[in-house]
Design a protein around this motif. Structure first.
Motif, PDB file in Angstrom:
ATOM      1  N   ALA A 290      -4.109  -5.887  10.159  1.00 42.39           N
ATOM      2  CA  ALA A 290      -3.266  -4.758   9.759  1.00 42.39           C
ATOM      3  C   ALA A 290      -2.808  -4.910   8.312  1.00 42.39           C
ATOM      4  O   ALA A 290      -2.798  -3.936   7.544  1.00 42.39           O
ATOM      5  CB  ALA A 290      -2.066  -4.641  10.690  1.00 42.39           C
ATOM      6  N   TRP A 291      -2.415  -6.104   7.915  1.00 45.10           N
ATOM      7  CA  TRP A 291      -1.925  -6.320   6.557  1.00 45.10           C
ATOM      8  C   TRP A 291      -3.033  -6.145   5.523  1.00 45.10           C
ATOM      9  O   TRP A 291      -2.757  -5.842   4.361  1.00 45.10           O
ATOM     10  CB  TRP A 291      -1.296  -7.707   6.440  1.00 45.10           C
ATOM     11  N   ARG A 292      -4.272  -6.329   5.955  1.00 43.63           N
ATOM     12  CA  ARG A 292      -5.407  -6.160   5.036  1.00 43.63           C
ATOM     13  C   ARG A 292      -5.996  -4.759   5.064  1.00 43.63           C
ATOM     14  O   ARG A 292      -6.823  -4.419   4.223  1.00 43.63           O
ATOM     15  CB  ARG A 292      -6.509  -7.160   5.403  1.00 43.63           C
ATOM     16  N   ASP A 293      -5.606  -3.950   6.025  1.00 38.45           N
ATOM     17  CA  ASP A 293      -6.255  -2.660   6.252  1.00 38.45           C
ATOM     18  C   ASP A 293      -5.982  -1.695   5.094  1.00 38.45           C
ATOM     19  O   ASP A 293      -4.823  -1.403   4.782  1.00 38.45           O
ATOM     20  CB  ASP A 293      -5.725  -2.059   7.562  1.00 38.45           C
ATOM     21  N   PRO A 294      -7.028  -1.170   4.432  1.00 40.50           N
ATOM     22  CA  PRO A 294      -6.826  -0.259   3.303  1.00 40.50           C
ATOM     23  C   PRO A 294      -6.083   1.013   3.695  1.00 40.50           C
ATOM     24  O   PRO A 294      -5.243   1.511   2.930  1.00 40.50           O
ATOM     25  CB  PRO A 294      -8.249   0.057   2.827  1.00 40.50           C
ATOM     26  N   ALA A 295      -6.370   1.551   4.879  1.00 41.81           N
ATOM     27  CA  ALA A 295      -5.706   2.783   5.299  1.00 41.81           C
ATOM     28  C   ALA A 295      -4.219   2.540   5.561  1.00 41.81           C
ATOM     29  O   ALA A 295      -3.370   3.369   5.193  1.00 41.81           O
ATOM     30  CB  ALA A 295      -6.387   3.345   6.554  1.00 41.81           C
ATOM     31  N   VAL A 296      -3.892   1.422   6.180  1.00 41.83           N
ATOM     32  CA  VAL A 296      -2.489   1.094   6.427  1.00 41.83           C
ATOM     33  C   VAL A 296      -1.750   0.926   5.105  1.00 41.83           C
ATOM     34  O   VAL A 296      -0.642   1.432   4.898  1.00 41.83           O
ATOM     35  CB  VAL A 296      -2.370  -0.178   7.293  1.00 41.83           C
ATOM     36  N   ASN A 297      -2.385   0.239   4.146  1.00 41.20           N
ATOM     37  CA  ASN A 297      -1.757   0.039   2.844  1.00 41.20           C
ATOM     38  C   ASN A 297      -1.601   1.346   2.079  1.00 41.20           C
ATOM     39  O   ASN A 297      -0.582   1.568   1.414  1.00 41.20           O
ATOM     40  CB  ASN A 297      -2.555  -0.977   2.028  1.00 41.20           C
ATOM     41  N   ALA A 298      -2.590   2.212   2.177  1.00 37.89           N
ATOM     42  CA  ALA A 298      -2.500   3.496   1.472  1.00 37.89           C
ATOM     43  C   ALA A 298      -1.333   4.324   1.992  1.00 37.89           C
ATOM     44  O   ALA A 298      -0.635   4.998   1.219  1.00 37.89           O
ATOM     45  CB  ALA A 298      -3.807   4.268   1.630  1.00 37.89           C
ATOM     46  N   ARG A 299      -1.114   4.281   3.300  1.00 37.42           N
ATOM     47  CA  ARG A 299      -0.024   5.057   3.882  1.00 37.42           C
ATOM     48  C   ARG A 299       1.342   4.493   3.538  1.00 37.42           C
ATOM     49  O   ARG A 299       2.316   5.242   3.417  1.00 37.42           O
ATOM     50  CB  ARG A 299      -0.194   5.113   5.399  1.00 37.42           C
ATOM     51  N   TRP A 300       1.433   3.181   3.347  1.00 34.19           N
ATOM     52  CA  TRP A 300       2.723   2.528   3.173  1.00 34.19           C
ATOM     53  C   TRP A 300       2.894   1.901   1.788  1.00 34.19           C
ATOM     54  O   TRP A 300       3.520   0.851   1.621  1.00 34.19           O
ATOM     55  CB  TRP A 300       2.939   1.492   4.272  1.00 34.19           C
ATOM     56  N   GLY A 301       2.372   2.564   0.780  1.00 30.11           N
ATOM     57  CA  GLY A 301       2.660   2.196  -0.602  1.00 30.11           C
ATOM     58  C   GLY A 301       2.157   0.836  -1.025  1.00 30.11           C
ATOM     59  O   GLY A 301       2.700   0.243  -1.963  1.00 30.11           O
ATOM     60  N   GLY A 302       1.128   0.319  -0.363  1.00 31.16           N
ATOM     61  CA  GLY A 302       0.587  -0.989  -0.724  1.00 31.16           C
ATOM     62  C   GLY A 302       1.470  -2.156  -0.344  1.00 31.16           C
ATOM     63  O   GLY A 302       1.231  -3.294  -0.779  1.00 31.16           O
ATOM     64  N   PHE A 303       2.471  -1.902   0.492  1.00 34.53           N
ATOM     65  CA  PHE A 303       3.442  -2.942   0.853  1.00 34.53           C
ATOM     66  C   PHE A 303       2.754  -4.201   1.368  1.00 34.53           C
ATOM     67  O   PHE A 303       3.088  -5.329   0.962  1.00 34.53           O
ATOM     68  CB  PHE A 303       4.398  -2.392   1.918  1.00 34.53           C
ATOM     69  N   TYR A 304       1.811  -4.040   2.259  1.00 33.47           N
ATOM     70  CA  TYR A 304       1.205  -5.193   2.931  1.00 33.47           C
ATOM     71  C   TYR A 304       0.339  -6.018   1.981  1.00 33.47           C
ATOM     72  O   TYR A 304       0.458  -7.248   1.924  1.00 33.47           O
ATOM     73  CB  TYR A 304       0.392  -4.711   4.136  1.00 33.47           C
ATOM     74  N   ALA A 305      -0.515  -5.363   1.223  1.00 31.96           N
ATOM     75  CA  ALA A 305      -1.367  -6.091   0.281  1.00 31.96           C
ATOM     76  C   ALA A 305      -0.543  -6.758  -0.813  1.00 31.96           C
ATOM     77  O   ALA A 305      -0.851  -7.878  -1.245  1.00 31.96           O
ATOM     78  CB  ALA A 305      -2.393  -5.138  -0.331  1.00 31.96           C
ATOM     79  N   ASP A 306       0.528  -6.086  -1.259  1.00 28.64           N
ATOM     80  CA  ASP A 306       1.314  -6.591  -2.375  1.00 28.64           C
ATOM     81  C   ASP A 306       2.187  -7.791  -1.998  1.00 28.64           C
ATOM     82  O   ASP A 306       2.683  -8.487  -2.889  1.00 28.64           O
ATOM     83  CB  ASP A 306       2.204  -5.476  -2.932  1.00 28.64           C
ATOM     84  N   THR A 307       2.392  -8.021  -0.718  1.00 27.39           N
ATOM     85  CA  THR A 307       3.233  -9.145  -0.285  1.00 27.39           C
ATOM     86  C   THR A 307       2.486 -10.119   0.635  1.00 27.39           C
ATOM     87  O   THR A 307       3.090 -11.036   1.184  1.00 27.39           O
ATOM     88  CB  THR A 307       4.492  -8.627   0.444  1.00 27.39           C
ATOM     89  N   TYR A 308       1.188  -9.917   0.780  1.00 25.97           N
ATOM     90  CA  TYR A 308       0.387 -10.706   1.721  1.00 25.97           C
ATOM     91  C   TYR A 308       0.491 -12.207   1.424  1.00 25.97           C
ATOM     92  O   TYR A 308       0.698 -13.021   2.335  1.00 25.97           O
ATOM     93  CB  TYR A 308      -1.074 -10.255   1.640  1.00 25.97           C
ATOM     94  N   ALA A 309       0.344 -12.578   0.166  1.00 30.10           N
ATOM     95  CA  ALA A 309       0.318 -14.003  -0.183  1.00 30.10           C
ATOM     96  C   ALA A 309       1.635 -14.686   0.167  1.00 30.10           C
ATOM     97  O   ALA A 309       1.652 -15.847   0.592  1.00 30.10           O
ATOM     98  CB  ALA A 309       0.003 -14.173  -1.665  1.00 30.10           C
ATOM     99  N   THR A 310       2.741 -13.973  -0.013  1.00 30.81           N
ATOM    100  CA  THR A 310       4.040 -14.567   0.306  1.00 30.81           C
ATOM    101  C   THR A 310       4.180 -14.823   1.796  1.00 30.81           C
ATOM    102  O   THR A 310       4.603 -15.907   2.221  1.00 30.81           O
ATOM    103  CB  THR A 310       5.177 -13.658  -0.182  1.00 30.81           C
ATOM    104  N   LEU A 311       3.844 -13.829   2.605  1.00 31.11           N
ATOM    105  CA  LEU A 311       3.942 -14.028   4.053  1.00 31.11           C
ATOM    106  C   LEU A 311       2.965 -15.095   4.519  1.00 31.11           C
ATOM    107  O   LEU A 311       3.292 -15.911   5.387  1.00 31.11           O
ATOM    108  CB  LEU A 311       3.677 -12.708   4.774  1.00 31.11           C
TER     109      LEU A 311
END
Length: 365
Positions: A290-311
């Motif tokens: 889910a955190w890597r999913d492009p569609a999920v990130n597109a819907r939620w402002g890139g939140f997941y991709a932009d914070t993936y490394a920290t989590l």
């Protein structure tokens, strides 16, 4: 049909997906009650489990739950293959955080950690290094999350960025000096706000441009002025400093478990639910897919991709029985030290003493 009751926390991230999933479940009657974010600490988890079949908890409560014998280990409910699969697919240490005393005690349905929140209209880009955050703080636009347990959590995150913990004196001294500088410049009016309060304030006001360590809430990412980024590092190639948050679903020791309930819990952890249903209902999924999913990130402002490394690199909190009491006392001592402008060693000595006082002899951390 068995009627189940669950307890979760009163924020859209905490209840919307769970309530919607329960409403559409077939052959299952499940209702969710809500309590405040701070409600995790208002009643012992043993009392919560006596009242509810399912309890949403965070990993520092695991030792207390094991001592109270109030949760069913996942090993009694699911196969070893299912558990191993969730451990491999979960973000960072989200699944590992609920493994204690040789067993798993909750399903990591929600994943979070301390990340950076920043306003796109105030900065061209988020700071990457802690030195950059310090320079920004000189202009009064940096807020620190220090209310409730977050004084201890923020300090532990900065210690981790320096390569240690509050129990490693050289690294902890450096972390204390950094936190002291930032706390002095942080707007005092925000000192009492929890992470939700800080994010609400930053969403509605432009006086704060950065909060370098605040638990990430995807709900604030799309549409508004806030963006999220990885937590700062001391050096570009240094460790990420962040303390894992998120929540898991535990099954009460007194719950009358049925196949229908287990199927529902398994579905919440499925790739389809984590990439589709949960994000669609303002939840914050726990699986890497889910955190890597492009569609999920597109819907939620890139939140997941932009914070993936920290989590992915976030550290665990202490989880022994007494960890919550330590977290509370440590936060109070840290705030007292910051307000008084104390040097590192008296504060660190007291934190070590508090840790030993609240940790049972030979307890797993």
């Amino acid at each position: 049909m068995t009627a189940y009751r669950g307890l979760t926390w009163d924020h859209p991230r905490g209840y919307k997906a769970l309530e919607a999933a329960a409403a559409q479940a077939r052959d299952l009657s499940l209702t969710w009650d809500r309590h405040s974010l701070e409600g995790f600490e208002e009643r012992p988890i043993g009392e919560q489990c006596a009242l509810y079949d399912l309890v949403v908890l965070d990993h520092p409560h695991v030792g207390e739950a094991v001592a109270a014998d109030c949760l069913r280990p996942l090993e009694e409910l699911f196969s070893a293959e299912e558990i191993a699969g969730w451990r491999d697919k979960a973000m960072g240490r989200s699944m590992v955080s609920y493994h204690y005393a040789g067993q798993h005690w909750a399903l990591p349905q929600d994943a979070a950690t301390q990340v950076m929140a920043w306003r796109r209209d105030r900065l061209d880009a988020p700071p990457v290094l802690w030195d950059e955050v310090v320079r920004l703080s000189e202009t009064g636009v940096v807020a620190m999350s220090l209310s409730g347990p977050h004084a201890a959590l923020t300090f532990q995150s900065i210690c981790a960025a320096h390569g240690g913990t509050f129990r490693n004196r050289p690294e902890a001294r450096e972390a204390w000096d950094l936190l002291s500088k930032l706390a002095t410049k942080s707007p005092h009016a925000l000192r009492s706000l929890n992470p939700i309060g800080i994010l609400e304030h930053m969403s509605r006001n432009d006086d704060v441009a950065v909060c370098p360590l605040v638990y990430g809430y995807v709900n604030y990412a799309p549409g508004g002025p806030l963006s999220f980024a990885d937590a700062p590092r001391v050096t570009a190639d240094g460790p990420v400093g962040s303390i894992l948050g998120g929540t898991g679903i535990g099954v009460s020791r007194w719950c009358k478990v049925t196949p229908q309930l287990l199927d529902h819990l398994s579905w919440l952890m499925s790739d389809a639910a984590q990439r589709g249903f949960i994000p669609e209902h303002e939840g914050q999924p726990a699986l890497k897919s889910a955190w890597r999913d492009p569609a999920v990130n597109a819907r939620w402002g890139g939140f997941y991709a932009d914070t993936y490394a920290t989590l992915d690199g976030a550290s665990l909190r202490p989880r022994h029985d007494g960890a919550i009491a330590f977290q509370t006392a440590a936060s109070q001592r840290i705030r007292m030290g910051l307000d008084a402008g104390e040097p590192a060693d008296p504060v660190l000595g007291d934190l070590q003493a508090l840790f030993e006082r609240h940790r049972p002899a030979s307890a797993e951390i």
